[in-house]
Design a protein around this motif. Structure first.
Motif, PDB file in Angstrom:
ATOM      1  N   ASP A   1     -36.690  91.813 -34.330  1.00 14.55           N
ATOM      2  CA  ASP A   1     -35.625  91.011 -33.728  1.00 14.55           C
ATOM      3  C   ASP A   1     -35.391  91.426 -32.276  1.00 14.55           C
ATOM      4  O   ASP A   1     -35.268  90.580 -31.393  1.00 14.55           O
ATOM      5  N   GLN A   2     -35.343  92.727 -32.025  1.00 13.20           N
ATOM      6  CA  GLN A   2     -35.152  93.211 -30.662  1.00 13.20           C
ATOM      7  C   GLN A   2     -36.331  92.852 -29.767  1.00 13.20           C
ATOM      8  O   GLN A   2     -36.138  92.482 -28.597  1.00 13.20           O
ATOM      9  N   TYR A   3     -37.548  92.936 -30.310  1.00 17.54           N
ATOM     10  CA  TYR A   3     -38.723  92.592 -29.511  1.00 17.54           C
ATOM     11  C   TYR A   3     -38.722  91.098 -29.165  1.00 17.54           C
ATOM     12  O   TYR A   3     -39.014  90.715 -28.020  1.00 17.54           O
ATOM     13  N   LEU A   4     -38.413  90.243 -30.131  1.00 15.83           N
ATOM     14  CA  LEU A   4     -38.402  88.801 -29.871  1.00 15.83           C
ATOM     15  C   LEU A   4     -37.294  88.417 -28.907  1.00 15.83           C
ATOM     16  O   LEU A   4     -37.436  87.454 -28.143  1.00 15.83           O
ATOM     17  N   GLN A   5     -36.184  89.153 -28.911  1.00 15.10           N
ATOM     18  CA  GLN A   5     -35.127  88.892 -27.937  1.00 15.10           C
ATOM     19  C   GLN A   5     -35.608  89.219 -26.520  1.00 15.10           C
ATOM     20  O   GLN A   5     -35.326  88.472 -25.570  1.00 15.10           O
TER      21      GLN A   5
ATOM     22  N   VAL B   1     -45.242  82.015 -20.816  1.00 11.64           N
ATOM     23  CA  VAL B   1     -45.632  83.256 -21.474  1.00 11.64           C
ATOM     24  C   VAL B   1     -46.707  83.895 -20.609  1.00 11.64           C
ATOM     25  O   VAL B   1     -47.815  83.373 -20.499  1.00 11.64           O
ATOM     26  N   ARG B   2     -46.404  85.029 -20.008  1.00  7.41           N
ATOM     27  CA  ARG B   2     -47.244  85.558 -18.937  1.00  7.41           C
ATOM     28  C   ARG B   2     -48.485  86.308 -19.426  1.00  7.41           C
ATOM     29  O   ARG B   2     -49.555  86.168 -18.844  1.00  7.41           O
ATOM     30  N   SER B   3     -48.358  87.127 -20.457  1.00 10.02           N
ATOM     31  CA  SER B   3     -49.497  87.948 -20.870  1.00 10.02           C
ATOM     32  C   SER B   3     -50.213  87.323 -22.065  1.00 10.02           C
ATOM     33  O   SER B   3     -49.625  86.573 -22.845  1.00 10.02           O
ATOM     34  N   LYS B   4     -51.498  87.670 -22.188  1.00 11.41           N
ATOM     35  CA  LYS B   4     -52.302  87.151 -23.291  1.00 11.41           C
ATOM     36  C   LYS B   4     -51.807  87.688 -24.624  1.00 11.41           C
ATOM     37  O   LYS B   4     -51.795  86.971 -25.637  1.00 11.41           O
ATOM     38  N   ARG B   5     -51.391  88.944 -24.632  1.00 13.84           N
ATOM     39  CA  ARG B   5     -50.901  89.550 -25.871  1.00 13.84           C
ATOM     40  C   ARG B   5     -49.664  88.832 -26.380  1.00 13.84           C
ATOM     41  O   ARG B   5     -49.519  88.572 -27.575  1.00 13.84           O
ATOM     42  N   ARG B   6     -48.761  88.483 -25.473  1.00 14.09           N
ATOM     43  CA  ARG B   6     -47.549  87.763 -25.883  1.00 14.09           C
ATOM     44  C   ARG B   6     -47.864  86.346 -26.336  1.00 14.09           C
ATOM     45  O   ARG B   6     -47.215  85.817 -27.238  1.00 14.09           O
ATOM     46  N   ARG B   7     -48.860  85.727 -25.695  1.00  9.90           N
ATOM     47  CA  ARG B   7     -49.254  84.388 -26.154  1.00  9.90           C
ATOM     48  C   ARG B   7     -49.816  84.437 -27.565  1.00  9.90           C
ATOM     49  O   ARG B   7     -49.599  83.512 -28.362  1.00  9.90           O
ATOM     50  N   ASN B   8     -50.533  85.504 -27.881  1.00 10.73           N
ATOM     51  CA  ASN B   8     -51.051  85.645 -29.248  1.00 10.73           C
ATOM     52  C   ASN B   8     -49.913  85.789 -30.253  1.00 10.73           C
ATOM     53  O   ASN B   8     -49.981  85.257 -31.366  1.00 10.73           O
ATOM     54  N   ILE B   9     -48.849  86.490 -29.869  1.00 14.18           N
ATOM     55  CA  ILE B   9     -47.700  86.665 -30.759  1.00 14.18           C
ATOM     56  C   ILE B   9     -46.994  85.332 -30.982  1.00 14.18           C
ATOM     57  O   ILE B   9     -46.655  84.960 -32.111  1.00 14.18           O
TER      58      ILE B   9
ATOM     59  N   GLY C   1     -37.853  87.028 -21.315  1.00  8.65           N
ATOM     60  CA  GLY C   1     -38.926  86.888 -20.328  1.00  8.65           C
ATOM     61  C   GLY C   1     -39.440  85.457 -20.229  1.00  8.65           C
ATOM     62  O   GLY C   1     -39.728  84.965 -19.131  1.00  8.65           O
ATOM     63  N   ILE C   2     -39.539  84.764 -21.371  1.00  5.15           N
ATOM     64  CA  ILE C   2     -40.054  83.389 -21.357  1.00  5.15           C
ATOM     65  C   ILE C   2     -39.066  82.452 -20.676  1.00  5.15           C
ATOM     66  O   ILE C   2     -39.437  81.608 -19.857  1.00  5.15           O
ATOM     67  N   THR C   3     -37.772  82.570 -21.024  1.00  5.74           N
ATOM     68  CA  THR C   3     -36.770  81.688 -20.422  1.00  5.74           C
ATOM     69  C   THR C   3     -36.577  81.954 -18.937  1.00  5.74           C
ATOM     70  O   THR C   3     -36.235  81.048 -18.175  1.00  5.74           O
ATOM     71  N   THR C   4     -36.808  83.194 -18.504  1.00 10.44           N
ATOM     72  CA  THR C   4     -36.662  83.508 -17.078  1.00 10.44           C
ATOM     73  C   THR C   4     -37.784  82.883 -16.250  1.00 10.44           C
ATOM     74  O   THR C   4     -37.535  82.313 -15.172  1.00 10.44           O
TER      75      THR C   4
ATOM     76  N   ALA D   1     -49.226  75.622 -30.063  1.00 11.36           N
ATOM     77  CA  ALA D   1     -50.114  76.342 -30.985  1.00 11.36           C
ATOM     78  C   ALA D   1     -50.965  77.389 -30.273  1.00 11.36           C
ATOM     79  O   ALA D   1     -51.394  78.363 -30.891  1.00 11.36           O
ATOM     80  N   ASP D   2     -51.216  77.204 -28.961  1.00  9.80           N
ATOM     81  CA  ASP D   2     -52.028  78.175 -28.230  1.00  9.80           C
ATOM     82  C   ASP D   2     -51.192  79.316 -27.648  1.00  9.80           C
ATOM     83  O   ASP D   2     -51.725  80.163 -26.920  1.00  9.80           O
ATOM     84  N   GLY D   3     -49.892  79.342 -27.944  1.00  5.86           N
ATOM     85  CA  GLY D   3     -49.030  80.420 -27.479  1.00  5.86           C
ATOM     86  C   GLY D   3     -48.315  80.137 -26.188  1.00  5.86           C
ATOM     87  O   GLY D   3     -47.487  80.947 -25.753  1.00  5.86           O
ATOM     88  N   THR D   4     -48.578  79.020 -25.551  1.00  2.68           N
ATOM     89  CA  THR D   4     -47.870  78.652 -24.336  1.00  2.68           C
ATOM     90  C   THR D   4     -46.600  77.896 -24.682  1.00  2.68           C
ATOM     91  O   THR D   4     -46.363  77.552 -25.851  1.00  2.68           O
ATOM     92  N   VAL D   5     -45.779  77.623 -23.674  1.00  2.00           N
ATOM     93  CA  VAL D   5     -44.557  76.853 -23.868  1.00  2.00           C
ATOM     94  C   VAL D   5     -44.524  75.720 -22.854  1.00  2.00           C
ATOM     95  O   VAL D   5     -45.058  75.843 -21.744  1.00  2.00           O
ATOM     96  N   ILE D   6     -43.927  74.604 -23.242  1.00  2.00           N
ATOM     97  CA  ILE D   6     -43.763  73.462 -22.346  1.00  2.00           C
ATOM     98  C   ILE D   6     -42.309  73.049 -22.354  1.00  2.00           C
ATOM     99  O   ILE D   6     -41.566  73.346 -23.291  1.00  2.00           O
ATOM    100  N   LYS D   7     -41.908  72.386 -21.291  1.00  2.00           N
ATOM    101  CA  LYS D   7     -40.542  71.903 -21.204  1.00  2.00           C
ATOM    102  C   LYS D   7     -40.431  70.589 -21.946  1.00  2.00           C
ATOM    103  O   LYS D   7     -41.300  69.737 -21.890  1.00  2.00           O
TER     104      LYS D   7
END
Length: 427
Positions: free
Chosen positions: A267-271, A283-291, A276-279, A322-328
């Motif tokens: 929960d703390q990690y996802l917060q 999603v900047r790093s590949k590792r975070r996109r995988n998550i 970072g995503i909303t700022t 599905a690829d870990g990115t986000v769109i508006k």
């Protein structure tokens, strides 16, 4: 302890060789006979061993998580075959094989360290006794006996007598103070490591006996280290304290970067990830996109923390892909598909359903019921093709009939065919 240490004497030569190599490096900086040179040599030995054990540590993490997931199934097997221990063991082994789980994997780092730990104990005991061992010759032995850490010799123990401590050029008080402080630090680091594992990195939605066992170990292990620590030389305490500090830091990193699903740490990690995503709106790093991709792929199988993360993204006007990115864009509510929803027809009131879909009911004769009007229609003559000039009021009214016949056509909205007789209570 000496008997166990002598059992691992085959590894004392490699261990002593590594210590001597590090001592050569640190001796050139701090001096060959200083406690810093010998103490840092032991610390470097720990770091080298723990780096080699990182693959085993990764297996330990996976095994621990798999054991947490399997606890409900294991409990069900125990209850089902509680009177047949052999069948219970067979089903347990079958479960381990199907899931690829090894219960001993959680103990692999400790088991792998044990030979080095006892070999180091054997080396330091030989130094305290004035005996050469491995690659440590007489000159290195004299140098090691002169090395002190905060006034305590590397080979001294908490239980050593005053005469033995005096032979190592130290006082009993200084040895006991230093060893007592190191034992307390060693036990405290062990307790904190186990506590952060239980409070932050355990799936709180699964209540199993495994969690109770881990909670008991959280209090038992520090007591064991405290009792055994008084029999360890100062050099071994340095080794074990360094090991505990390394384990604590390594576990803190794993908890912060790869927490257990459903845990408080997740929960703390996802917060933090959400912030970072909303700022940055990405999603900047590949590792975070995988998550993020793994969370999206779970669909309805997400836990509470992951659902909270997806909903928070939606409230911020972002949609995870599905690829870990986000769109508006505007996100649909949780569980709702993008397909157009089928509109259900509006349910009509009961009065309109009885009058044929909202048509105005025919005028009723006082004292008659709606079912009697159907009888009037049944008795009425069929309409002629000729125009009837006679006013409607001048036409003779047919006497109402109580029961309509099934042969004539009923009015619009009335039931066709022969009607069932009314219940005797409905008059």
């Amino acid at each position: 302890m000496d008997t166990i240490a002598s059992f691992f004497s085959f590894i004392t030569t490699p261990v002593s060789w590594v210590i001597v190599q590090f001592h050569t490096v640190y001796g050139a900086i701090f001096g060959p006979d200083t406690g810093w040179a010998w103490g840092l040599s032991i610390v470097s030995l720990v770091v080298l061993i723990r780096i080699c054990l990182i693959p085993l540590f990764v297996k330990q993490i996976k095994s621990t998580r798999n054991m947490q997931v399997l606890q409900p199934k294991m409990k069900a097997i125990q209850e089902r075959y509680k009177n047949d221990k052999q069948r219970q063991s067979e089903e347990m082994m079958k479960l381990y094989k199907e899931t690829g789980t090894n219960p001993l994997s959680s103990c692999l780092p400790i088991l792998a360290q044990s030979p080095f730990f006892f070999a180091l104990y054997h080396v330091l005991s030989s130094i305290a006794s004035g005996k050469t061992i491995g690659v440590i010759n007489q000159s290195l032995l004299d140098s090691a006996r002169q090395a002190h850490i905060f006034g305590a010799p590397l080979a001294a123990k908490f239980t050593d007598s005053a005469d033995k401590v005096a032979s190592l050029d130290a006082t009993q008080i200084s040895v006991r103070v230093v060893t007592a402080i190191m034992i307390v630090l060693m036990s405290a680091s062990q307790f904190y490591t186990q506590r952060q594992l239980m409070t932050k990195n355990v799936d709180l939605t699964v209540k199993t006996p495994y969690m109770q066992q881990q909670k008991m170990l959280m209090y038992i292990f520090p007591v064991i280290f405290m009792v055994m620590g008084i029999n360890f030389p100062v050099g071994v305490l340095v080794y074990w304290l360094t090991t505990n500090v390394w384990t604590m830091g390594q576990q803190m990193y794993v908890i912060n970067q790869n927490p257990t699903p459903g845990s408080k740490a997740q929960d703390q990690y996802l917060q933090r990830l959400l912030k970072g995503i909303t700022t940055h709106s990405e999603v900047r790093s590949k590792r975070r996109r995988n998550i993020v991709s793994a969370i999206v792929a779970k669909g309805p199988d997400r836990n509470d923390n992951e659902r909270k993360f997806i909903n928070s993204l939606s409230k911020s006007g972002l949609v995870a892909q599905a690829d870990g990115t986000v769109i508006k864009g505007e996100a649909l509510p949780e569980g709702e598909s993008h397909a157009t929803k089928r509109q259900q027809p509006k349910r009509q009131p009961k009065s309109k359903r009885h009058t044929g879909g909202g048509q105005q009911p025919a005028s009723k004769t006082s004292g008659t019921k709606p079912s009697d009007d159907a009888g009037d229609a049944d008795a009425a003559p069929k309409t002629s093709l000729q125009k009837n000039d006679e006013p409607k009021d001048s036409q003779p009214k047919q006497p109402p009939r109580k029961n309509g016949s099934g042969g004539a056509r009923a009015k619009a909205g009335a039931r066709k065919g022969q009607q069932r007789p009314k219940h005797p209570t409905k008059k």
